[in-house]
Design a protein around this motif. Structure first.
Motif, PDB file in Angstrom:
ATOM      1  N   ALA A  77      -0.350  -1.647  -0.084  1.00  0.00           N
ATOM      2  CA  ALA A  77      -0.994  -2.072  -1.301  1.00  0.00           C
ATOM      3  C   ALA A  77      -1.852  -3.456  -1.141  1.00  0.00           C
ATOM      4  O   ALA A  77      -2.669  -3.870  -2.117  1.00  0.00           O
ATOM      5  CB  ALA A  77      -0.309  -2.134  -2.574  1.00  0.00           C
ATOM      6  N   GLU A  78      -1.007  -4.406  -0.362  1.00  0.00           N
ATOM      7  CA  GLU A  78      -1.612  -5.615  -0.049  1.00  0.00           C
ATOM      8  C   GLU A  78      -2.733  -5.701   0.903  1.00  0.00           C
ATOM      9  O   GLU A  78      -3.448  -6.794   1.018  1.00  0.00           O
ATOM     10  CB  GLU A  78      -0.519  -6.516   0.382  1.00  0.00           C
ATOM     11  CG  GLU A  78       0.427  -6.709  -0.490  1.00  0.00           C
ATOM     12  CD  GLU A  78       1.858  -7.518   0.051  1.00  0.00           C
ATOM     13  OE1 GLU A  78       1.617  -8.685   0.074  1.00  0.00           O
ATOM     14  OE2 GLU A  78       2.670  -6.923   0.869  1.00  0.00           O
ATOM     15  N   LEU A  79      -3.303  -4.509   1.539  1.00  0.00           N
ATOM     16  CA  LEU A  79      -4.194  -4.465   2.622  1.00  0.00           C
ATOM     17  C   LEU A  79      -5.662  -3.903   2.170  1.00  0.00           C
ATOM     18  O   LEU A  79      -5.452  -3.027   0.992  1.00  0.00           O
ATOM     19  CB  LEU A  79      -3.747  -3.864   3.805  1.00  0.00           C
ATOM     20  CG  LEU A  79      -2.361  -4.253   4.224  1.00  0.00           C
ATOM     21  CD1 LEU A  79      -2.267  -3.019   5.627  1.00  0.00           C
ATOM     22  CD2 LEU A  79      -2.409  -5.397   4.841  1.00  0.00           C
ATOM     23  N   SER A  80      -6.762  -4.207   2.575  1.00  0.00           N
ATOM     24  CA  SER A  80      -7.993  -3.538   2.228  1.00  0.00           C
ATOM     25  C   SER A  80      -7.951  -2.128   2.587  1.00  0.00           C
ATOM     26  O   SER A  80      -7.132  -1.870   3.684  1.00  0.00           O
ATOM     27  CB  SER A  80      -9.317  -4.455   2.794  1.00  0.00           C
ATOM     28  OG  SER A  80      -9.176  -4.334   4.067  1.00  0.00           O
ATOM     29  N   GLY A  81      -8.758  -1.266   2.421  1.00  0.00           N
ATOM     30  CA  GLY A  81      -9.005  -0.045   2.781  1.00  0.00           C
ATOM     31  C   GLY A  81      -9.295  -0.072   4.485  1.00  0.00           C
ATOM     32  O   GLY A  81      -8.682   0.616   5.216  1.00  0.00           O
ATOM     33  N   GLY A  82     -10.019  -0.813   5.007  1.00  0.00           N
ATOM     34  CA  GLY A  82     -10.503  -1.014   6.425  1.00  0.00           C
ATOM     35  C   GLY A  82      -9.025  -1.589   7.163  1.00  0.00           C
ATOM     36  O   GLY A  82      -8.713  -1.016   8.417  1.00  0.00           O
ATOM     37  N   MET A  83      -8.047  -2.456   6.786  1.00  0.00           N
ATOM     38  CA  MET A  83      -6.874  -2.841   7.203  1.00  0.00           C
ATOM     39  C   MET A  83      -5.968  -1.793   7.436  1.00  0.00           C
ATOM     40  O   MET A  83      -5.402  -1.379   8.491  1.00  0.00           O
ATOM     41  CB  MET A  83      -6.428  -3.951   6.540  1.00  0.00           C
ATOM     42  CG  MET A  83      -7.317  -5.303   6.597  1.00  0.00           C
ATOM     43  SD  MET A  83      -6.856  -6.711   5.439  1.00  0.00           S
ATOM     44  CE  MET A  83      -5.290  -7.136   6.195  1.00  0.00           C
ATOM     45  N   GLN A  84      -5.901  -0.989   6.088  1.00  0.00           N
ATOM     46  CA  GLN A  84      -4.794   0.261   6.420  1.00  0.00           C
ATOM     47  C   GLN A  84      -5.481   1.194   7.281  1.00  0.00           C
ATOM     48  O   GLN A  84      -4.618   1.922   7.996  1.00  0.00           O
ATOM     49  CB  GLN A  84      -5.053   0.982   4.687  1.00  0.00           C
ATOM     50  CG  GLN A  84      -4.307   0.157   3.824  1.00  0.00           C
ATOM     51  CD  GLN A  84      -4.151   0.834   2.422  1.00  0.00           C
ATOM     52  OE1 GLN A  84      -3.731   1.929   2.484  1.00  0.00           O
ATOM     53  NE2 GLN A  84      -4.819   0.566   1.430  1.00  0.00           N
TER      54      GLN A  84
END
Length: 325
Positions: free
Chosen positions: A189-196
């Motif tokens: 939940a702490e990450l952007s979509g790209g990071m996930q």
């Protein structure tokens, strides 16, 4: 690109610069090679090119997939696909919506049972998932929200019974490769979509699969993030030497990343054309604005748009038939 709550800007920028440098020496040649096939035939070209010394790692032999619809009618999703993919090759599949691209990919990975033909991985039949040899990355990141980035990344190794110290060391290496070692203790939940999606790629790589199957991995991301991650994926593939089969709707993504692009026909999906991309990998961002890039993209589009219209016509005929019934 939004980078999430525990952003470490200096580290991320340094990683991006390293990945861009890894794309620094691509060269292009003159013209794309188009291998045309009659879509009614099953004997489509299966080779990567004359004189290619790389062994075939993944093979489809007359693969067909059919299923029963909710109304009870038979649906032929994929028809008689034959294909050889060589070790270290990057192949993209593109086609109209509903043509069976994802169904074919799932058949390659043993997630969907074939109705006819066979899939072989390193000569062995693929009749079920092989998580130790075939890795998957889907559009949905499929990260467990209650587990940290590191805990999500180690899951494949954990299921295989790898010692905790070894699996965490391996996971950290791949998180570093995708530029996320600094947020190993963060939560999805702490990450952007790209990071996930980077986490999902790292997780798929930790088990060292022979083949990586990717189904629209960047489809839910904005265009800028998608372009950035495409470049990073190119660098990661070069560093790891992985064989990749990618399903995408993006012409630019397919041309930029691939050695070959498979254009699928309208349903029932089969390989209509194979377009080779005669440019060495990894490719620079300048390739995106080159004449060769534009030429190949135009060739793929011309082949694809015919099938898009065919699929739309078939869908309309089905709709009318349903109304009459």
């Amino acid at each position: 690109m939004a980078l999430g709550l525990r952003h470490h800007p200096g580290r991320h920028l340094a990683t991006s610069r390293r990945l861009r440098r890894s794309l620094a020496h691509g060269r292009t040649r003159s013209k794309p090679v188009i291998q045309s096939t009659n879509i009614e035939r099953s004997d489509v070209p299966t080779q990567t090119g004359d004189g290619d010394p790389r062994p075939v790692i993944l093979r489809a032999e007359n693969v067909s997939v059919s299923y029963q619809s909710a109304s009870g009618s038979r649906v032929d999703a994929v028809r008689e696909v034959s294909l050889d993919i060589r070790e270290g090759e990057f192949v993209s599949i593109i086609g109209p919506s509903g043509c069976g691209k994802s169904t074919l990919l799932r058949a390659f990975g043993g997630l969907t049972r074939t109705s006819g033909g066979s899939v072989l991985l390193q000569g062995d039949p693929v009749t079920r998932p092989k998580p130790d040899k075939i890795g998957f990355v889907f559009q949905d990141y499929t990260l467990f929200p209650w587990r940290s980035v590191l805990a999500n990344t180690v899951m494949g190794l954990q299921f295989r019974g790898v010692d905790r110290r070894e699996r965490e060391a391996t996971a950290r290496r791949y998180l570093e490769l995708v530029g996320l070692d600094w947020c190993a203790d963060s939560f999805p939940a702490e990450l952007s979509g790209g990071m996930q999606q980077r986490v999902a790629i790292a997780r798929a790589l930790t088990t060292d699969p022979a083949v990586l199957l990717m189904d629209e991995p960047f489809g839910a991301l904005d265009e800028q993030t998608r372009t950035l991650l495409g470049g990073e994926l190119a660098g990661i593939v070069e560093k790891t030497g992985k064989t990749v089969l990618l399903v995408t709707h993006s012409l630019a993504e397919a041309v930029f990343l691939s050695d070959r692009i498979l254009v699928m026909s309208a349903r029932p999906g089969c390989i209509k054309e194979i377009v080779q991309v005669p440019a060495e990998r990894p490719r620079t961002e300048e390739f995106l604005t080159s004449a060769l890039f534009d030429e190949i993209r135009a060739k793929v589009f011309a082949s694809l748009i015919e099938e898009v219209h065919r699929q739309a016509q078939a869908n309309e005929e089905s709709r009318r038939a349903a109304q009459r019934g």
